[in-house]
Design an enzyme around this catalytic site. Structure first.
Site, PDB file in Angstrom:
ATOM      1  N   ASP A   9       0.860  -1.187   0.000  1.00 28.11           N
ATOM      2  CA  ASP A   9       0.000   0.000   0.000  1.00 28.11           C
ATOM      3  C   ASP A   9       0.887   1.224   0.000  1.00 28.11           C
ATOM      4  OD1 ASP A   9      -2.163   1.941   0.630  1.00 28.11           O
ATOM      5  OD2 ASP A   9      -3.299   0.158   1.153  1.00 28.11           O
TER       6      ASP A   9
ATOM      7  N   ASN B 142      -5.612  -5.047  -5.984  1.00 24.59           N
ATOM      8  CA  ASN B 142      -6.832  -4.481  -5.428  1.00 24.59           C
ATOM      9  C   ASN B 142      -6.794  -2.972  -5.235  1.00 24.59           C
ATOM     10  OD1 ASN B 142      -9.328  -4.521  -3.559  1.00 24.59           O
ATOM     11  ND2 ASN B 142      -7.706  -3.832  -2.175  1.00 24.59           N
TER      12      ASN B 142
ATOM     13  N   TYR C 156     -14.045   6.275 -13.137  1.00 24.47           N
ATOM     14  CA  TYR C 156     -14.107   5.052 -12.333  1.00 24.47           C
ATOM     15  C   TYR C 156     -14.715   3.910 -13.142  1.00 24.47           C
ATOM     16  CZ  TYR C 156     -15.134   1.998  -8.355  1.00 24.47           C
ATOM     17  OH  TYR C 156     -15.193   0.921  -7.491  1.00 24.47           O
TER      18      TYR C 156
ATOM     19  N   LYS D 167     -12.849   0.388 -14.317  1.00 28.02           N
ATOM     20  CA  LYS D 167     -13.319  -0.922 -13.870  1.00 28.02           C
ATOM     21  C   LYS D 167     -13.721  -1.811 -15.051  1.00 28.02           C
ATOM     22  CE  LYS D 167     -12.579  -0.267  -9.522  1.00 28.02           C
ATOM     23  NZ  LYS D 167     -11.544  -1.046  -8.806  1.00 28.02           N
TER      24      LYS D 167
ATOM     25  N   THR E  85     -16.931  -0.275   3.330  1.00 29.63           N
ATOM     26  CA  THR E  85     -15.501   0.027   3.390  1.00 29.63           C
ATOM     27  C   THR E  85     -15.308   1.528   3.566  1.00 29.63           C
ATOM     28  OG1 THR E  85     -15.340   0.411   1.004  1.00 29.63           O
ATOM     29  CG2 THR E  85     -15.023  -1.868   1.773  1.00 29.63           C
TER      30      THR E  85
END
Length: 251
Positions: free
Chosen positions: A38, A89, A155, A159, A190
């Site tokens: 990360d 991810n 976005y 995707k 999340t």
């Protein structure tokens, strides 16, 4: 506890939050040695894995930076000498705006992290897996990779692109022992969805009501899907975009 992934090495990008964090813990619970990746270090994830008796290392990396990704995979190769599973991810939602109002800055940021970042990770993960003649890669797409959403052009494009990239790589390396799949989460509880709703109860309920099951998904539920796709139980599955969406796409 059945250690399905004993002596296996799993890499998770975007491991400090949400789905990535839950998946890192899930891999560790199943016996894998975990590489946390990360741009923000999260000691909580590292400590949680160690409390389970697992092994993990953290590597700071901006997945949109080719040199950083190359160095990160190089360290994995040096420390472990292998890479069995990769969960690509890391991603951002970007700013909300209609197509004509989306800024170039936002477009570039979202595409660079969400799509180019996954491509860069695969670019350096795959050669390591080819040396082993085996490996499993799972990329995080979204229900937004299978349908349109107003106000999120960058976005949605990123995707959709992930699914195309996943299918292409799956075909290219199918006979090399490498499987490549994607997960397409629906509304998952999340930090990303918290930013969208502002943690306002009424806004959260709107999303819950959009889900046929009447609730948001949990990061742990996506994590289990990722682990399944990486496992031998999914040995004949490649090039697949798996919806983990509470029935969203069935509507």
């Amino acid at each position: 506890m059945e250690l399905l992934f004993k002596n296996k090495v799993a890499l998770i990008t975007g491991s400090s939050f949400g789905i990535g964090k839950a998946t890192a813990v899930a891999f560790a619970q199943k016996g894998a040695q975990v590489v946390l990746v990360d741009c923000v270090k999260d000691d909580e994830t590292l400590n949680s894995i160690k409390k389970l008796g697992g092994e993990a290392i953290f590597i700071e990396c901006d997945v949109a930076d080719e040199n950083a990704v190359k160095a990160m995979i190089g360290r994995v190769a040096k420390v472990y000498g292998q890479l069995d599973f990769a969960f690509n991810n890391a991603g951002v939602e970007g700013e909300q705006a209609k197509t004509a109002d989306c800024s170039v800055k936002n477009w570039n940021k979202v595409l660079n992290i969400n799509l180019t970042g996954i491509w860069l990770c695969m670019k350096y993960e795959i050669p390591l897996m080819l040396k082993q003649k085996k490996g499993s890669i799972v990329n995080t797409s979204s229900v937004a990779g299978m349908m349109g959403f107003m106000g999120m052009p960058a976005y949605v494009v990123s995707k959709h692109g992930i699914i195309g990239l996943t299918k292409t790589a799956a075909l290219e390396y199918a006979r090399e022992g490498i499987r490549v799949n994607a997960v397409c989460p629906g509304v998952i509880k999340t930090p990303m969805i918290d930013r969208v709703t502002g943690k306002i109860k009424e806004e959260e309920e709107k999303f819950e009501n959009l889900e046929p099951v009447g609730r948001m998904g949990l990061p742990e539920e996506v994590a289990e899907a990722v682990c399944f796709l990486c496992s031998d139980a999914a040995s004949f599955i490649t090039g697949h975009a798996m919806a983990v969406d509470g029935g969203w796409l069935a509507q």
